[in-house]
Design an enzyme around this catalytic site. Structure first.
Site, PDB file in Angstrom:
ATOM      1  N   GLN A 230       0.835  -1.200   0.000  1.00 58.14           N
ATOM      2  CA  GLN A 230       0.000   0.000   0.000  1.00 58.14           C
ATOM      3  C   GLN A 230       0.874   1.256   0.000  1.00 58.14           C
ATOM      4  OE1 GLN A 230      -3.235   0.379  -0.300  1.00 58.14           O
ATOM      5  NE2 GLN A 230      -3.773  -1.783  -0.321  1.00 58.14           N
ATOM      6  N   CYS A 366     -10.553  -0.716  -4.462  1.00 53.76           N
ATOM      7  CA  CYS A 366      -9.913   0.572  -4.777  1.00 53.76           C
ATOM      8  C   CYS A 366     -10.646   1.290  -5.901  1.00 53.76           C
ATOM      9  CB  CYS A 366      -8.444   0.376  -5.111  1.00 53.76           C
ATOM     10  SG  CYS A 366      -8.149  -0.713  -6.504  1.00 53.76           S
TER      11      CYS A 366
END
Length: 409
Positions: A230, A366
């Site tokens: 991430q 996402c």
């Protein structure tokens, strides 16, 4: 090229669209316009008029600004530059941080209504710890290299390299390491990263990966420096907590055939096992064999955790086809965590997962449109969206993350 391309129009911007652009109308036609804010009147140059249903445009100047407009956090991306010279990657940088999150909330709500065929109650996009202006959070940046060896981000919506003097979305350590005025002739890109341990580093072209360590809470994860992690410095810890909280404990069975799909180096499998204890059975599935090798090491303390290499579509399909009656029972009691790529899980994976009939699914997304499509597909197969939270893991861009819980209705 149509006759309107390159022409400048004065237009009223009405609302936000998915993808970091706003919506305006001209003589009834939809125009997707960048660098604007709903509620503004802007002068915009048409960049694409070949589609019958819509045009695209770039803001040249603002006639009537929104109360939410601020000086752009990145001079290299501001309206002071002509559109083709604006650096890409901070398309919301001209909007106050609170209002960015409000616009993202609207995109999520709209996607869920139109694609997910479900009305969600007010779901705020929650901020992470960080600066007041949404800068200083990126721990990974890819700089592209042009034919002369110069590095920089691409211009917005193009593959033209823009030389810049700073990377305001990046952490201080990454900014310090970024070789912004150096030449890299013959390379395609330079990756700059500042992991949570070991200092910042460059990866030039296709050099051999080395191992880095990322720390989440009190837990360490080893991975390749070229591997996926991430980007926001607090994203891994935020998603760890988000997934732990998204699981309905009453529906969780540590002895079931629990799954972590698109599992990377095991971050979310570890989150599940951390919450439910050392006896937790969980299999992490990932197509990148290098990541799976790291996941096996990162999950080694849990006797019931393991990592397998496979394309999720095929792996789940084969699991459904080969499951014995005992397996089917363990799958019916299972919790499945999935964190698919931007395109979502898709029809085939949703059908295969629904055929396993797990007790609950926790979907980390996402892309709100892909999530909404998949929520509708799950609903057709008897799974109800019971919980949804959203997190601003990408301030000053249009991206954000959502975590949804779906249960067998």
């Amino acid at each position: 090229m149509g006759e309107m391309q390159g022409k400048t129009l004065e237009i009223d911007v009405t609302n936000i669209a998915h993808g970091g652009v706003s919506v305006a109308r001209h003589d009834g036609r939809v125009i997707f316009v960048s660098d604007a804010i709903p509620g503004e009147r802007v002068k915009a140059r048409i960049t694409e008029d070949s589609k019958k249903s819509f045009w695209r445009a770039e803001t040249v100047s603002v006639v009537e600004p929104s109360e939410h407009r601020r000086p752009h956090v990145w001079a290299a991306a501001s309206l002071d530059r002509v559109p083709e010279e604006r650096a890409g990657g901070a398309e919301f940088g001209h909007i106050t941080l609170d209002h960015q999150r409000e616009l993202k909330r609207q995109v999520l709500e709209d996607s869920m209504q139109r694609m997910g065929r479900t009305t969600i109650e007010h779901t705020p996009v929650e901020g992470l710890e960080g600066s007041d202006d949404g800068t200083g959070w990126r721990t990974r940046v890819r700089l592209h290299v042009d034919e002369y060896g110069r590095v920089g981000p691409y211009a917005a919506r193009s593959h033209r390299v823009i030389e810049v003097d700073d990377l305001p979305l990046a952490t201080a350590a990454l900014n310090e390491a970024a070789p912004l005025r150096q030449l890299f002739a013959g390379e395609e890109h330079v990756d700059v990263l500042s992991p949570s341990t070991g200092g910042a580093r460059l990866i030039v072209g296709t050099q051999k990966p080395t191992t880095i360590t990322e720390v989440v809470g009190e837990r360490e994860f080893r991975l390749a420096d070229s591997g996926f992690w991430q980007v926001h410095e607090h994203a891994a810890s935020t998603l760890t907590t988000a997934v732990q909280e998204a699981i309905d404990g009453d529906r969780f069975d540590p002895r079931a055939h629990n799954l972590d799909l698109y599992g990377g180096v095991g971050l979310l499998a570890a989150a599940v096992a951390d919450r439910f204890g050392p006896a937790t059975q969980i299999t992490s599935v990932e197509s990148d064999s290098a990541a799976t090798d790291f996941a096996a090491g990162n999950l080694v303390e849990w006797i019931g955790a393991n990592a397998q290499t496979g394309r999720v579509e095929r792996w789940v399909r084969e699991l459904a086809a080969s499951a014995t009656a005992i397996d089917k029972g363990r799958l019916r009691n299972a919790t499945i965590v999935l964190d698919p790529p931007r395109s979502g899980a898709g029809k085939e994976v949703v059908a295969s997962l629904a055929a396993l009939a797990p007790a609950q699914l926790v979907y980390v997304a996402c892309d709100p449109v892909a999530l909404s499509r998949d929520v509708a597909l799950f609903a057709e197969r008897g799974y109800e969206l019971v919980r949804l939270r959203a997190y601003d893991l990408f301030p000053n861009t249009h991206h954000f993350e959502a975590v949804a819980t779906l249960v067998r209705s």
